[in-house]
Write a protein that holds these residues in place. Structure first.
Motif, PDB file in Angstrom:
ATOM      1  N   THR A  57      76.621  15.224  35.006  1.00 33.68           N
ATOM      2  CA  THR A  57      76.570  15.867  33.670  1.00 33.68           C
ATOM      3  C   THR A  57      75.214  16.653  33.380  1.00 33.68           C
ATOM      4  O   THR A  57      74.288  15.902  33.574  1.00 33.68           O
ATOM      5  CB  THR A  57      77.205  14.758  32.754  1.00 33.68           C
ATOM      6  OG1 THR A  57      78.148  14.273  32.798  1.00 33.68           O
ATOM      7  CG2 THR A  57      77.306  15.651  31.422  1.00 33.68           C
ATOM      8  N   THR A 102      73.225  18.737  30.505  1.00 34.45           N
ATOM      9  CA  THR A 102      73.286  19.310  29.072  1.00 34.45           C
ATOM     10  C   THR A 102      72.338  20.050  28.979  1.00 34.45           C
ATOM     11  O   THR A 102      70.888  19.796  29.176  1.00 34.45           O
ATOM     12  CB  THR A 102      73.238  17.959  28.191  1.00 34.45           C
ATOM     13  OG1 THR A 102      74.242  17.027  28.404  1.00 34.45           O
ATOM     14  CG2 THR A 102      73.240  18.346  26.766  1.00 34.45           C
ATOM     15  N   LEU A 114      82.720  29.072  29.690  1.00 31.34           N
ATOM     16  CA  LEU A 114      82.673  28.041  28.743  1.00 31.34           C
ATOM     17  C   LEU A 114      83.460  28.335  27.502  1.00 31.34           C
ATOM     18  O   LEU A 114      83.934  29.336  27.232  1.00 31.34           O
ATOM     19  CB  LEU A 114      81.058  28.098  28.281  1.00 31.34           C
ATOM     20  CG  LEU A 114      80.208  27.871  29.258  1.00 31.34           C
ATOM     21  CD1 LEU A 114      78.650  28.131  28.543  1.00 31.34           C
ATOM     22  CD2 LEU A 114      80.112  26.470  29.810  1.00 31.34           C
ATOM     23  N   GLU A 169      83.318  26.698  21.416  1.00 34.20           N
ATOM     24  CA  GLU A 169      82.464  25.740  20.974  1.00 34.20           C
ATOM     25  C   GLU A 169      81.421  25.109  21.923  1.00 34.20           C
ATOM     26  O   GLU A 169      80.532  24.161  21.397  1.00 34.20           O
ATOM     27  CB  GLU A 169      83.664  24.558  20.676  1.00 34.20           C
ATOM     28  CG  GLU A 169      84.101  23.875  21.594  1.00 34.20           C
ATOM     29  CD  GLU A 169      85.529  24.438  21.976  1.00 34.20           C
ATOM     30  OE1 GLU A 169      86.270  23.901  22.726  1.00 34.20           O
ATOM     31  OE2 GLU A 169      85.779  25.782  21.627  1.00 34.20           O
ATOM     32  N   ASN A 170      81.456  25.530  23.210  1.00 40.39           N
ATOM     33  CA  ASN A 170      80.450  24.722  24.328  1.00 40.39           C
ATOM     34  C   ASN A 170      79.332  25.733  24.462  1.00 40.39           C
ATOM     35  O   ASN A 170      78.599  25.722  25.433  1.00 40.39           O
ATOM     36  CB  ASN A 170      81.014  24.375  25.615  1.00 40.39           C
ATOM     37  CG  ASN A 170      80.258  23.379  26.190  1.00 40.39           C
ATOM     38  OD1 ASN A 170      79.336  22.632  25.833  1.00 40.39           O
ATOM     39  ND2 ASN A 170      80.671  23.501  27.728  1.00 40.39           N
ATOM     40  N   ARG A 171      79.311  26.784  23.750  1.00 41.29           N
ATOM     41  CA  ARG A 171      78.239  27.730  23.971  1.00 41.29           C
ATOM     42  C   ARG A 171      77.038  27.969  23.084  1.00 41.29           C
ATOM     43  O   ARG A 171      76.166  28.562  23.126  1.00 41.29           O
ATOM     44  CB  ARG A 171      78.794  29.136  23.836  1.00 41.29           C
ATOM     45  CG  ARG A 171      79.838  29.528  24.536  1.00 41.29           C
ATOM     46  CD  ARG A 171      80.571  30.831  24.417  1.00 41.29           C
ATOM     47  NE  ARG A 171      81.877  31.182  25.219  1.00 41.29           N
ATOM     48  CZ  ARG A 171      82.965  31.977  24.983  1.00 41.29           C
ATOM     49  NH1 ARG A 171      82.467  33.041  24.013  1.00 41.29           N
ATOM     50  NH2 ARG A 171      83.593  32.144  25.809  1.00 41.29           N
ATOM     51  N   SER A 213      74.098  24.965  21.363  1.00 44.12           N
ATOM     52  CA  SER A 213      73.245  23.685  21.713  1.00 44.12           C
ATOM     53  C   SER A 213      73.748  22.557  20.820  1.00 44.12           C
ATOM     54  O   SER A 213      74.027  22.539  19.733  1.00 44.12           O
ATOM     55  CB  SER A 213      71.717  23.910  21.261  1.00 44.12           C
ATOM     56  OG  SER A 213      70.972  22.769  21.620  1.00 44.12           O
ATOM     57  N   SER A 218      74.991  22.107  25.155  1.00 44.39           N
ATOM     58  CA  SER A 218      76.014  22.949  25.647  1.00 44.39           C
ATOM     59  C   SER A 218      76.105  22.187  27.050  1.00 44.39           C
ATOM     60  O   SER A 218      75.017  21.688  27.734  1.00 44.39           O
ATOM     61  CB  SER A 218      75.929  24.303  26.315  1.00 44.39           C
ATOM     62  OG  SER A 218      76.739  24.956  26.952  1.00 44.39           O
ATOM     63  N   SER A 219      77.142  21.368  27.588  1.00 47.36           N
ATOM     64  CA  SER A 219      77.474  20.607  28.597  1.00 47.36           C
ATOM     65  C   SER A 219      78.217  21.271  29.708  1.00 47.36           C
ATOM     66  O   SER A 219      79.139  21.950  29.645  1.00 47.36           O
ATOM     67  CB  SER A 219      78.079  19.642  28.289  1.00 47.36           C
ATOM     68  OG  SER A 219      77.185  18.760  27.177  1.00 47.36           O
ATOM     69  N   CYS A 228      80.097  19.617  33.343  1.00 49.44           N
ATOM     70  CA  CYS A 228      80.404  18.286  34.194  1.00 49.44           C
ATOM     71  C   CYS A 228      80.811  18.805  35.584  1.00 49.44           C
ATOM     72  O   CYS A 228      81.856  19.608  35.487  1.00 49.44           O
ATOM     73  CB  CYS A 228      81.815  17.583  33.465  1.00 49.44           C
ATOM     74  SG  CYS A 228      81.985  16.131  34.375  1.00 49.44           S
ATOM     75  N   CYS A 244      70.839  27.373  33.087  1.00 49.10           N
ATOM     76  CA  CYS A 244      71.129  27.985  31.413  1.00 49.10           C
ATOM     77  C   CYS A 244      70.191  28.483  30.721  1.00 49.10           C
ATOM     78  O   CYS A 244      68.758  28.410  30.738  1.00 49.10           O
ATOM     79  CB  CYS A 244      71.225  26.372  30.762  1.00 49.10           C
ATOM     80  SG  CYS A 244      71.527  26.413  29.122  1.00 49.10           S
TER      81      CYS A 244
END
Length: 250
Positions: free
Chosen positions: A43, A45, A71, A74-76, A78, A80-81, A83, A98
């Motif tokens: 993972t 982050t 992505l 909503e994951n854009r 900070s 942002s993860s 997996c 990133c």
């Protein structure tokens, strides 16, 4: 003059501090270098400094090498993860980056070092005609790289005698047997690899040298048939008049 320089330095330090992107990983990376194994889960982050106000200019982007990762909206922001599950051999040497969408110079990266053993520990039956060549192949691609030793009937193979030749490009190790002879080359061969992490493993080849099969000479046979047919045709033509007289009614 000194005050002006000091203020400039302070502003520069402030900008550097707030304009920072950091990647944290699970498992933990050693700096920007992450060591893991195949079939594991990693993972990543990505976070920006608290001093940066949330905005579209601070939208985050991920890249796998030079390819952008899609992505969810909503994951854009900070944090942002990503997996990676499961980790595969293809992830070895891959760099995940990133960065800020509004300022691509603000970025952070992490490189994968994926460890995996060679795909071995099996047995193959090999049949070869006497006086023919045969190649035994062994998959040795691994991280870290492995050492390879060829054995015959439990003993390290003498490559000088017996018409043997070996090659190894780090992906496939091969043993070439030329002009196989039953009393010399028949037996059990092992491609034995040694890994500093995964230990000793190998692939076994049970080589059987068979009597040479004499193939049916198709080419000469066809040529012979053609010659015979041509001879018959020419003979019939030459005896045409006699044949006609024989078949005329009285």
């Amino acid at each position: 003059m000194k005050v002006s320089v000091s203020v400039s330095l302070l502003l520069l330090c402030f900008v550097c501090r707030v304009k920072a992107v950091t990647i944290k990983s699970c498992p933990l990376a050693d700096g920007n270098f992450l060591q893991t194994e195949v079939e594991k889960t990693v993972t990543l982050t990505c976070m920006i400094d608290e001093g940066i106000d949330p905005s579209n200019q601070n939208e985050l982007q991920w890249f796998r090498n030079d390819v952008r990762v899609n992505l969810a909206e909503e994951n854009r922001q900070s944090p942002s993860s990503l997996c990676i599950q499961p980790v595969t051999k293809d992830d070895n040497g891959v760099v995940f980056i990133c960065q800020l969408k509004g300022n691509t110079s603000v970025n952070s990266s992490i490189e994968f070092d994926v460890q995996y053993p060679p795909d071995l520990n099996d047995t193959k039956e090999v049949f070869v005609e006497e006086a023919s060549d045969v190649v035994l192949s062994c998959d040795v691609q691994a991280n870290p790289p492995v050492t390879v030793v060829w054995k015959k009937d439990g003993e390290i193979l003498d490559l000088i005698s017996g018409s043997y030749k070996t090659t190894n490009n780090g992906i496939t190790a091969q043993l070439l047997i030329t002009k196989a002879m039953r009393n010399v080359h028949q037996g059990m061969y092992i491609c034995e690899v040694n890994s500093s992490i995964y230990g000793i493993m190998g692939r076994t080849f049970n080589v059987t040298v068979q009597d040479k099969v004499i193939g049916f000479p198709i080419g000469p046979t066809i040529a012979g048939v053609v010659v015979v047919l041509c001879t018959i045709v020419f003979a019939l033509i030459s005896r045409r008049n006699k044949i006609i007289k024989c078949i005329k009614p009285n």
